[in-house]
Scaffold this motif. Structure first.
Motif, PDB file in Angstrom:
ATOM      1  N   VAL A 183       0.835  -1.208   0.000  1.00 22.23           N
ATOM      2  CA  VAL A 183       0.000   0.000   0.000  1.00 22.23           C
ATOM      3  C   VAL A 183       0.865   1.251   0.000  1.00 22.23           C
ATOM      4  O   VAL A 183       0.601   2.217  -0.739  1.00 22.23           O
ATOM      5  N   LEU A 184       1.934   1.246   0.818  1.00 28.64           N
ATOM      6  CA  LEU A 184       2.796   2.424   0.870  1.00 28.64           C
ATOM      7  C   LEU A 184       3.490   2.669  -0.463  1.00 28.64           C
ATOM      8  O   LEU A 184       3.522   3.816  -0.949  1.00 28.64           O
ATOM      9  N   ALA A 185       4.019   1.576  -1.057  1.00 23.64           N
ATOM     10  CA  ALA A 185       4.675   1.738  -2.358  1.00 23.64           C
ATOM     11  C   ALA A 185       3.684   2.217  -3.409  1.00 23.64           C
ATOM     12  O   ALA A 185       3.978   3.111  -4.218  1.00 23.64           O
ATOM     13  N   GLY A 186       2.484   1.609  -3.390  1.00 24.95           N
ATOM     14  CA  GLY A 186       1.468   2.044  -4.352  1.00 24.95           C
ATOM     15  C   GLY A 186       1.047   3.483  -4.124  1.00 24.95           C
ATOM     16  O   GLY A 186       0.831   4.244  -5.078  1.00 24.95           O
ATOM     17  N   ALA A 187       0.937   3.864  -2.829  1.00 25.88           N
ATOM     18  CA  ALA A 187       0.526   5.234  -2.531  1.00 25.88           C
ATOM     19  C   ALA A 187       1.586   6.227  -2.991  1.00 25.88           C
ATOM     20  O   ALA A 187       1.266   7.278  -3.564  1.00 25.88           O
ATOM     21  N   ILE A 188       2.872   5.885  -2.730  1.00 23.48           N
ATOM     22  CA  ILE A 188       3.942   6.793  -3.162  1.00 23.48           C
ATOM     23  C   ILE A 188       3.990   6.898  -4.684  1.00 23.48           C
ATOM     24  O   ILE A 188       4.047   8.002  -5.256  1.00 23.48           O
ATOM     25  N   THR A 189       3.942   5.718  -5.348  1.00 25.65           N
ATOM     26  CA  THR A 189       3.980   5.730  -6.810  1.00 25.65           C
ATOM     27  C   THR A 189       2.766   6.446  -7.375  1.00 25.65           C
ATOM     28  O   THR A 189       2.878   7.266  -8.308  1.00 25.65           O
ATOM     29  N   GLY A 190       1.600   6.137  -6.822  1.00 24.17           N
ATOM     30  CA  GLY A 190       0.383   6.803  -7.291  1.00 24.17           C
ATOM     31  C   GLY A 190       0.437   8.293  -7.063  1.00 24.17           C
ATOM     32  O   GLY A 190      -0.009   9.080  -7.918  1.00 24.17           O
ATOM     33  N   GLY A 191       0.997   8.686  -5.883  1.00 26.54           N
ATOM     34  CA  GLY A 191       1.107  10.108  -5.627  1.00 26.54           C
ATOM     35  C   GLY A 191       2.019  10.803  -6.629  1.00 26.54           C
ATOM     36  O   GLY A 191       1.704  11.899  -7.120  1.00 26.54           O
ATOM     37  N   LEU A 192       3.153  10.140  -6.917  1.00 25.54           N
ATOM     38  CA  LEU A 192       4.064  10.733  -7.915  1.00 25.54           C
ATOM     39  C   LEU A 192       3.401  10.821  -9.282  1.00 25.54           C
ATOM     40  O   LEU A 192       3.536  11.836  -9.996  1.00 25.54           O
ATOM     41  N   LEU A 193       2.689   9.762  -9.648  1.00 27.05           N
ATOM     42  CA  LEU A 193       2.021   9.775 -10.961  1.00 27.05           C
ATOM     43  C   LEU A 193       0.912  10.822 -11.010  1.00 27.05           C
ATOM     44  O   LEU A 193       0.743  11.517 -12.019  1.00 27.05           O
ATOM     45  N   VAL A 194       0.175  10.937  -9.930  1.00 20.32           N
ATOM     46  CA  VAL A 194      -0.882  11.956  -9.900  1.00 20.32           C
ATOM     47  C   VAL A 194      -0.265  13.345  -9.960  1.00 20.32           C
ATOM     48  O   VAL A 194      -0.779  14.243 -10.668  1.00 20.32           O
ATOM     49  N   ASP A 195       0.841  13.518  -9.242  1.00 19.31           N
ATOM     50  CA  ASP A 195       1.506  14.822  -9.273  1.00 19.31           C
ATOM     51  C   ASP A 195       2.014  15.135 -10.677  1.00 19.31           C
ATOM     52  O   ASP A 195       1.875  16.270 -11.163  1.00 19.31           O
ATOM     53  N   ARG A 196       2.582  14.089 -11.321  1.00 18.57           N
ATOM     54  CA  ARG A 196       3.055  14.314 -12.697  1.00 18.57           C
ATOM     55  C   ARG A 196       1.900  14.582 -13.637  1.00 18.57           C
ATOM     56  O   ARG A 196       2.011  15.417 -14.554  1.00 18.57           O
ATOM     57  N   THR A 197       0.801  13.895 -13.415  1.00 15.22           N
ATOM     58  CA  THR A 197      -0.394  14.133 -14.247  1.00 15.22           C
ATOM     59  C   THR A 197      -0.862  15.567 -14.096  1.00 15.22           C
ATOM     60  O   THR A 197      -1.214  16.237 -15.095  1.00 15.22           O
ATOM     61  N   ASP A 198      -0.848  16.038 -12.853  1.00 11.70           N
ATOM     62  CA  ASP A 198      -1.254  17.435 -12.638  1.00 11.70           C
ATOM     63  C   ASP A 198      -0.310  18.393 -13.335  1.00 11.70           C
ATOM     64  O   ASP A 198      -0.748  19.400 -13.935  1.00 11.70           O
ATOM     65  N   ASP A 199       1.015  18.107 -13.245  1.00 11.13           N
ATOM     66  CA  ASP A 199       1.991  18.999 -13.897  1.00 11.13           C
ATOM     67  C   ASP A 199       1.783  19.037 -15.407  1.00 11.13           C
ATOM     68  O   ASP A 199       1.772  20.119 -16.029  1.00 11.13           O
ATOM     69  N   VAL A 200       1.657  17.855 -16.009  1.00 12.41           N
ATOM     70  CA  VAL A 200       1.482  17.804 -17.466  1.00 12.41           C
ATOM     71  C   VAL A 200       0.175  18.466 -17.870  1.00 12.41           C
ATOM     72  O   VAL A 200       0.116  19.231 -18.860  1.00 12.41           O
ATOM     73  N   SER A 201      -0.885  18.188 -17.115  1.00 12.73           N
ATOM     74  CA  SER A 201      -2.179  18.813 -17.432  1.00 12.73           C
ATOM     75  C   SER A 201      -2.102  20.318 -17.277  1.00 12.73           C
ATOM     76  O   SER A 201      -2.647  21.078 -18.092  1.00 12.73           O
ATOM     77  N   ARG A 202      -1.385  20.771 -16.235  1.00 11.64           N
ATOM     78  CA  ARG A 202      -1.248  22.203 -16.007  1.00 11.64           C
ATOM     79  C   ARG A 202      -0.459  22.843 -17.152  1.00 11.64           C
ATOM     80  O   ARG A 202      -0.832  23.925 -17.655  1.00 11.64           O
ATOM     81  N   ASP A 203       0.651  22.195 -17.570  1.00 15.48           N
ATOM     82  CA  ASP A 203       1.425  22.727 -18.692  1.00 15.48           C
ATOM     83  C   ASP A 203       0.590  22.786 -19.960  1.00 15.48           C
ATOM     84  O   ASP A 203       0.656  23.758 -20.718  1.00 15.48           O
ATOM     85  N   LEU A 204      -0.152  21.732 -20.169  1.00 12.81           N
ATOM     86  CA  LEU A 204      -0.942  21.660 -21.398  1.00 12.81           C
ATOM     87  C   LEU A 204      -2.048  22.702 -21.409  1.00 12.81           C
ATOM     88  O   LEU A 204      -2.306  23.353 -22.440  1.00 12.81           O
ATOM     89  N   ILE A 205      -2.701  22.862 -20.242  1.00  7.85           N
ATOM     90  CA  ILE A 205      -3.862  23.752 -20.184  1.00  7.85           C
ATOM     91  C   ILE A 205      -3.438  25.198 -20.021  1.00  7.85           C
ATOM     92  O   ILE A 205      -4.021  26.099 -20.666  1.00  7.85           O
ATOM     93  N   GLU A 206      -2.441  25.431 -19.168  1.00  4.95           N
ATOM     94  CA  GLU A 206      -2.095  26.812 -18.829  1.00  4.95           C
ATOM     95  C   GLU A 206      -0.987  27.402 -19.698  1.00  4.95           C
ATOM     96  O   GLU A 206      -0.861  28.633 -19.759  1.00  4.95           O
ATOM     97  N   ASP A 207      -0.174  26.553 -20.339  1.00  3.70           N
ATOM     98  CA  ASP A 207       0.964  27.088 -21.090  1.00  3.70           C
ATOM     99  C   ASP A 207       0.880  26.777 -22.581  1.00  3.70           C
ATOM    100  O   ASP A 207       0.873  27.694 -23.417  1.00  3.70           O
ATOM    101  N   ILE A 208       0.854  25.491 -22.903  1.00  4.74           N
ATOM    102  CA  ILE A 208       0.981  25.117 -24.323  1.00  4.74           C
ATOM    103  C   ILE A 208      -0.212  25.595 -25.136  1.00  4.74           C
ATOM    104  O   ILE A 208      -0.044  26.243 -26.197  1.00  4.74           O
ATOM    105  N   GLN A 209      -1.414  25.267 -24.674  1.00  5.43           N
ATOM    106  CA  GLN A 209      -2.600  25.664 -25.436  1.00  5.43           C
ATOM    107  C   GLN A 209      -2.740  27.189 -25.532  1.00  5.43           C
ATOM    108  O   GLN A 209      -2.975  27.727 -26.622  1.00  5.43           O
TER     109      GLN A 209
END
Length: 543
Positions: free
Chosen positions: A32-58
């Motif tokens: 659970v801890l490994a999944g939570a850490i990995t999931g947290g990193l992936l969610v954080d990266r998803t937010d970063d990419v979505s933010r770049d795409l929505i707020e910068d690139i587009q």
């Protein structure tokens, strides 16, 4: 005690149930801890990419389209002004420059951390500045407002060619922005895909851990406990030879070992008990034989021994009657001694028979009214009571009903009252007071008090021993068996008898008898029957 053979995999069973549980839960926690850490990193990266795409690139792409539109407006306005020489055609040119500046500023803000895209923007800006400096501004300056002369078409064509270079830069910039957007979208899809995989892996890990935990509980806990419970059931059903082999984790094996030790102790105790029971059966047979012999002895004592004593007494009296005038005083005295001894022997034998038969022969259990029993005893002692002038005081509301032998109860009262009459003070009429005090916990407490000579403290226990006398036969008659008989009767009925040493006016006997089972809860009724006020139970009134 021999140790059971070790099972295969004993080393792997050194953990307790709690240890196995902690191990599985720890593994689940790690997952659970490994999944939570990995999931947290992936969610954080998803937010970063979505933010770049929505707020910068587009927004940068939109600004790029505005920049292109602004430059096109400038080129169109310049060409229109060159053809018409009308100043109103220059307004889109100046508006386009403002729009160009706004779009460039927006793109620089959005793409400040992307050098490759900034290079495209700088190239477009440089080309635009060069186009305005080399073509647009000189052309605007060369045109005379509202003049009839027209601009050379070759100049216009040259400006168009130069602006085509800017259009090519537009295409490069748009392609790079599109590539950047596509890369961001692809990365976003990849991160989301990994996020979904991690989530699925966590779910699968949960299910696998649950299955492993269920298998572990089944193999490490349920089966050993079921085996232990089945073994215990067999033992409770009498299969004491069923040996318990420890199985499962360490703590369950320890429990099984303790149960096996208990089984072996039970087997040992059972063997001892069976041996004791066999010995008891032998002793019972011996006791029955002894009782039978005792019965035979009692019969002989009551018939065969008393007959010779009667003959001795009778013939001694006949000798005294026939030869009395031929005997001197000493001879007559000797004959009287012989007759008295024979009579006392008869009394002693009868008392012994009575004592030995208490609770054995012709014993009955019935509801006995102690008031009726004491009246029967008084009737048997009428002569001695009248001769001594004794006064017998009974409770005003009578005595209670107990369960026992009516004859023995009458004998109890007869001996206690007879003792009080016998051991009276010289010149003082006996006064005997019978009381019944309601005792606690299902017992009646009785007392028989007199104003006689009393009993010294050192003899309070001795008087209940058979044949124990405190006075000589010349002072008081009797065999010394009366109080021993009272003690045996009271104890046969489950009570206790003793002498109250705090009573100094004579002698006070106290004894207890159990309340009948049907009347155990009727304390108030017993109290009403005795007519006494409630008092605390005296210490030592019961065993």
């Amino acid at each position: 005690m021999t140790q059971p053979p070790k099972e295969p995999g004993t080393k792997s069973r050194k953990l307790t149930v709690q240890g196995w549980q902690n191990l599985v839960l720890s593994a689940m926690g790690v997952v659970v801890l490994a999944g939570a850490i990995t999931g947290g990193l992936l969610v954080d990266r998803t937010d970063d990419v979505s933010r770049d795409l929505i707020e910068d690139i587009q927004p940068a792409r939109v600004a790029s389209y505005r920049l292109q539109t602004a430059l096109r407006d400038q080129e169109t306005a310049t060409r229109g002004y060159a053809i018409t020489a009308d100043r109103q055609f220059l307004q889109p040119y100046y508006d386009g420059q403002q729009a160009e500046d706004a779009a460039v500023e927006a793109m620089r803000v959005r793409l400040g951390d992307r050098p490759d895209l900034m290079e495209d923007l700088d190239a477009v800006e440089a080309a635009a500045d060069q186009w305005r400096a080399r073509y647009a501004e000189p052309l605007i300056a060369s045109v005379v407002p509202r003049a009839a002369a027209l601009v050379d078409p070759s100049v216009i064509e040259r400006g168009k060619v130069e602006f085509d270079d800017i259009r090519r830069l537009f295409d490069v910039q748009s392609a790079n922005l599109l590539t950047t957007r596509d890369d961001a979208v692809a990365e976003l899809d990849t991160v989301r895909d990994w996020r979904d995989r991690v989530l699925i892996a966590m779910i699968v890990a949960f299910f696998v851990a649950a299955v492993l935990l269920a298998i572990l509980v089944r193999n490490a806990v349920t089966r050993p406990l079921s085996y232990l419970a089945e073994s215990c059931r067999r033992i409770t059903q009498g299969e004491f030879d069923n040996k318990i082999v420890p199985r499962g984790p360490k703590d369950i094996r320890a429990i099984a070992t303790d149960v096996e030790d208990m089984r072996q102790r039970i087997v040992w105790e059972l063997e001892i008990s069976q041996q004791a029971r066999a010995l008891l059966d032998e002793q019972t047979v011996e006791l029955r034989r002894s009782n039978a012999e005792l019965e035979q002895f009692a019969y002989v004592a009551s018939h065969d021994l008393q007959e010779p004593l009667r003959k001795v007494a009778s013939f001694c009296q006949l000798i005294e009657k026939r030869y009395g005038d031929q005997l001197d005083e000493r001879g007559v005295e000797y004959i009287r001694f012989a007759v008295d001894g024979a009579k006392r022997m008869q009394v002693l034998i009868n008392d012994l028979l009575t004592f030995s038969r208490v609770g054995r022969l012709n014993s009955t259990q019935a509801d006995v009214d102690l008031g009726e029993a004491i009246e029967a005893a008084r009737g048997n002692l009428t002569t001695s009571i009248e001769e001594s002038g004794a006064e017998l005081v009974l409770p005003e509301r009578g005595l209670p009903v107990v369960t026992g032998d009516p004859t023995l109860m009458t004998m109890l009262w007869q001996n206690l009252i007879g003792n009080a009459v016998k051991f009276r003070r010289e010149g003082i009429a006996p006064r005997i007071v019978v009381e019944c005090e309601p005792a606690e916990d299902g017992w009646y407490a009785f007392s028989v008090s007199d104003n006689g000579i009393g009993i010294a403290d050192e003899f309070v226990d001795k008087v209940f021993v058979i044949f124990q006398r405190l006075h000589g036969r010349d002072a008081y008659t009797g065999t010394g068996i009366g109080l021993a008989l009272c003690k045996k009767i009271v104890e046969y009925h489950g009570g206790t008898i003793w002498i109250d040493t705090d009573y100094a006016e004579g002698t006070r006997f106290r004894f207890t008898l159990p309340v009948p089972a049907a009347k155990t809860g009727e304390t108030d009724e017993a109290l009403e029957n005795t007519g006494a006020e409630p008092e605390p139970a005296l210490e030592g009134t019961r065993k």
